[in-house]
Design a protein around this motif. Structure first.
Motif, PDB file in Angstrom:
ATOM      1  N   THR A  76       0.822  -1.195   0.000  1.00  0.00           N
ATOM      2  CA  THR A  76       0.000   0.000   0.000  1.00  0.00           C
ATOM      3  C   THR A  76       0.863   1.255   0.000  1.00  0.00           C
ATOM      4  O   THR A  76       2.099   1.191   0.018  1.00  0.00           O
ATOM      5  CB  THR A  76      -0.943   0.002   1.222  1.00  0.00           C
ATOM      6  N   SER A  77       0.205   2.396  -0.027  1.00  0.00           N
ATOM      7  CA  SER A  77       0.901   3.679   0.113  1.00  0.00           C
ATOM      8  C   SER A  77       1.295   3.853   1.581  1.00  0.00           C
ATOM      9  O   SER A  77       0.954   3.028   2.433  1.00  0.00           O
ATOM     10  CB  SER A  77      -0.014   4.828  -0.324  1.00  0.00           C
ATOM     11  N   ASP A  78       1.969   4.958   1.885  1.00  0.00           N
ATOM     12  CA  ASP A  78       2.373   5.195   3.276  1.00  0.00           C
ATOM     13  C   ASP A  78       1.346   6.060   3.992  1.00  0.00           C
ATOM     14  O   ASP A  78       1.695   6.874   4.847  1.00  0.00           O
ATOM     15  CB  ASP A  78       3.769   5.822   3.342  1.00  0.00           C
ATOM     16  N   ASP A  79       0.085   5.852   3.673  1.00  0.00           N
ATOM     17  CA  ASP A  79      -1.014   6.603   4.265  1.00  0.00           C
ATOM     18  C   ASP A  79      -1.547   5.885   5.505  1.00  0.00           C
ATOM     19  O   ASP A  79      -1.928   4.721   5.443  1.00  0.00           O
ATOM     20  CB  ASP A  79      -2.133   6.774   3.237  1.00  0.00           C
ATOM     21  N   LEU A  80      -1.570   6.589   6.626  1.00  0.00           N
ATOM     22  CA  LEU A  80      -1.996   6.023   7.903  1.00  0.00           C
ATOM     23  C   LEU A  80      -3.430   5.506   7.851  1.00  0.00           C
ATOM     24  O   LEU A  80      -3.721   4.393   8.327  1.00  0.00           O
ATOM     25  CB  LEU A  80      -1.854   7.077   8.992  1.00  0.00           C
ATOM     26  N   ILE A  81      -4.349   6.268   7.289  1.00  0.00           N
ATOM     27  CA  ILE A  81      -5.752   5.882   7.272  1.00  0.00           C
ATOM     28  C   ILE A  81      -5.966   4.637   6.420  1.00  0.00           C
ATOM     29  O   ILE A  81      -6.706   3.725   6.800  1.00  0.00           O
ATOM     30  CB  ILE A  81      -6.631   7.042   6.754  1.00  0.00           C
ATOM     31  N   VAL A  82      -5.292   4.582   5.288  1.00  0.00           N
ATOM     32  CA  VAL A  82      -5.397   3.402   4.431  1.00  0.00           C
ATOM     33  C   VAL A  82      -4.873   2.167   5.156  1.00  0.00           C
ATOM     34  O   VAL A  82      -5.449   1.080   5.073  1.00  0.00           O
ATOM     35  CB  VAL A  82      -4.634   3.619   3.110  1.00  0.00           C
ATOM     36  N   ALA A  83      -3.781   2.327   5.876  1.00  0.00           N
ATOM     37  CA  ALA A  83      -3.221   1.205   6.642  1.00  0.00           C
ATOM     38  C   ALA A  83      -4.239   0.663   7.645  1.00  0.00           C
ATOM     39  O   ALA A  83      -4.410  -0.557   7.792  1.00  0.00           O
ATOM     40  CB  ALA A  83      -1.954   1.646   7.361  1.00  0.00           C
ATOM     41  N   LYS A  84      -4.926   1.549   8.331  1.00  0.00           N
ATOM     42  CA  LYS A  84      -5.937   1.128   9.298  1.00  0.00           C
ATOM     43  C   LYS A  84      -7.112   0.449   8.602  1.00  0.00           C
ATOM     44  O   LYS A  84      -7.667  -0.530   9.106  1.00  0.00           O
ATOM     45  CB  LYS A  84      -6.406   2.337  10.108  1.00  0.00           C
TER      46      LYS A  84
END
Length: 259
Positions: A135-143
């Motif tokens: 994934t990207s390094d986006d916090l919300i996407v990770a969650k």
């Protein structure tokens, strides 16, 4: 001291994961992988043969090792393609540990389509796969990926194959603090020091391919990556000193001999 990396039901002693692309041949792939100490090698199943026993098969080069294969869906553009690819792969090989990779931009960045990745993750998890999600390094996407069932989150350090190293160090740390599954930095590592930095930031593991395969000496670079990951992990666990704006004497000033 044991420092096991747990990804779903799987346990690994090495926190370095390597790729299988860009090598001159399968023999070199094997030699570099063994030199890296890695126990997990990712394979683009739409590009590298691990399913057809009638052609040269990468699996044959690792039969006498303890190295596991991590099939990935590189080349897939949407969730339907990725899900179908993995279902067919499992039918042919029995492997259920996978790296989910859906690319949204094939022109320059090879950035992932995170919406399609989340959608595919939900389906594949229900199908019984152990899902490691690129994934990207986006916090919300990770969650969101963790909520969708991902067993590991794999944020990019920089665009695939760029060798730029970690471009957003805080984002790696933010993601590590936000999720309860392993965080594995994937893509953009260019040299051993990049891998060490990833681990010092708190990443649970590092995946690298191009930095090893395209090095002038892939075998030596594989060894360098091995020790960089170990060193970075030790440095993180040891706890670094706080950064200060001014000097702090190494030796105490109390009792200093006066002249």
């Amino acid at each position: 001291m044991s420092d096991i990396l747990k990804i779903g039901k799987y346990e690994l002693n090495s926190r370095l994961i390597v790729g299988s692309g860009k090598y001159k041949d399968f023999a070199t792939t094997r030699e570099a992988t063994l030199a890296s100490g890695s126990e997990l090698i990712t394979v683009a199943i739409r590009r590298v043969n691990i399913t057809n026993p009638n052609e040269e098969n990468l699996l044959d080069y690792f039969k006498d090792t303890n190295i596991k294969f991590l099939p990935n869906s590189a080349g897939c553009k949407n969730s339907d393609e990725a899900v179908t690819t993995f279902r067919l792969m499992r039918e042919a090989t029995g492997i259920d540990l996978i790296k989910l990779e859906i690319i949204g931009d094939f022109s320059k960045t090879l950035y992932p389509d995170v919406i399609e990745t989340i959608k595919a993750c939900e389906i594949l998890k229900k199908d019984g796969f152990t899902v490691m999600a690129y994934t990207s390094d986006d916090l919300i996407v990770a969650k969101r990926l963790e909520d969708a069932g991902a067993d590991a989150i794999m944020p990019l350090a920089a665009p695939i194959g760029s060798g730029l190293g970690v471009q957003n160090r805080y984002n790696v740390a933010f993601i590590k603090d936000a999720v309860n599954v392993p965080v594995i930095v994937d893509a953009g590592v260019g040299c051993a020091s990049d891998a060490a930095i990833c681990m010092e930031l708190g990443a649970d593991a590092v995946l690298t391919n191009t930095a090893i395969a395209c090095a002038q000496d892939p075998i030596m670079m594989a060894q360098a990556m091995k020790y960089a990951v170990i060193s970075g992990r030790m440095g993180y666990k040891a706890g670094r000193i706080a950064k200060k704006p001014y000097a702090s004497a190494s030796s105490p000033l109390d009792g200093l001999i006066q002249f």
